[in-house]
Design an enzyme around this catalytic site. Structure first.
Site: not given
Length: 321
Positions: A26-27, A227, A229, A260, A269
């Site tokens: 997803r991300d 989470h 980065h 993003c 990430n």
């Protein structure tokens, strides 16, 4: 020659086990310029599960015009029934949460048999408007009925908090901003909160300060995930700091995929493989096969037409980098 592995040397004050919340499908893929075919995405999720990951964020039920890379969410989820038990298979115990932006996204997710969802909130006004087209208060008001409906249907909700440490428009973010939104999401009914360093500017001191502020506000570490980065190479240091403060759930993306689309300074990430190398060296269990996961990331990198940014993936197969 055997696959390299770190020598486990446990350190005091760390958890015995960490749950890796894999966000690559997803991300990670939402920030790719090219649209990955749905069959490749489905195989990616299956390969991640085969490597031992038990929580894999599969996709987002967002409007196709906003994130065209994930426009196939309904079709993709239908191809994962053998993992969830919603198809002809019996399921494997793999959790496949999805992101939903609003009530329409929830409708689509529930129609597909989704059993866990996430909502994506911002702690800053600027990013809330850039990402959701509305301010913090307006976006939380939009999420409230979504969370209520989901929890009422027995579907747990994770709340993402973006820009927890810095914002490209507003600069430094005060812990009080984060705790205010975190408290509202918990009161709304979210079961877990993920603290996002969306543009990768956090350092360990900031992580310590935020976790202390959240604890003082009645938000325990057991309800939190982190989470990070890796924009400035701080993701592992920040993760270790969070583990020392009692956090046991860490978001990461296989091969370091991600970023993003609404914050252009956000890079990839934290790579799941880099996280696993550190955790294995600390004697912390995850249940994930590092070699198998690295092979999966190399496979996906080939489909994307570029090498994996993960240092561990490249180190385990230098001849392929």
């Amino acid at each position: 020659m055997s696959t390299p592995a770190p020598s486990p040397v446990p350190a005091p004050g760390l958890p015995a086990r960490v749950r890796v919340h894999e966000v690559g499908p997803r991300d990670g893929l939402q920030n790719e310029a090219a649209v990955v075919p749905v069959a490749v995405k489905a195989e990616f999720v299956h390969r991640l599960a085969a490597a031992g990951l038990t929580t894999i964020e599969a996709t987002s039920f967002v409007h196709p015009g906003r994130v065209p890379q994930l426009a196939d969410a309904d079709e993709l989820y239908g191809m994962l029934g053998d993992l969830t038990g919603t198809g002809t298979g019996t399921g494997t115990g793999v959790r496949l949460p999805v992101l939903v932006p609003n009530a329409r996204g929830l409708d689509r997710a529930l129609a597909c048999g989704v059993r866990e969802i996430a909502v994506f909130a911002s702690v800053t006004e600027s990013f809330a408007r850039a990402n959701l087209g509305r301010g913090v208060d307006e976006s939380l008001a939009m999420f409230a009925p979504v969370v209520a409906r989901a929890t009422g249907a027995g579907v747990p909700v994770r709340g993402y908090l973006s820009m927890c440490f810095g914002d490209p428009w507003e600069g430094d973010v005060r812990p009080a901003q984060v705790t205010a939104v975190a408290r509202r999401l918990l009161d709304m009914g979210c079961a877990e909160l993920s603290l996002g360093d969306t543009i990768g500017v956090a350092t360990p001191g900031q992580v310590t300060a935020l976790l202390a502020a959240l604890d003082a506000a009645g938000v325990p570490a057991g309800r939190l995930a982190v989470h990070f980065h890796d924009t400035y190479g701080q993701a592992l240091a920040n993760t270790l700091t969070a583990l020392r403060h009692g956090v046991t759930t860490v978001d990461a993306a296989a091969g370091g995929l991600g970023g993003c689309p609404f914050a252009k300074s956000a890079t990839g990430n934290l790579a799941t493989e880099d996280l696993l190398w550190m955790l294995r060296g600390l004697g912390i269990e995850t249940g994930v096969d590092l070699a198998r996961l690295a092979a999966t990331s190399r496979w996906m990198a080939a489909h994307l037409g570029r090498p994996s940014p993960s240092r561990t993936v490249r180190a385990l197969a230098p001849e392929e980098s």
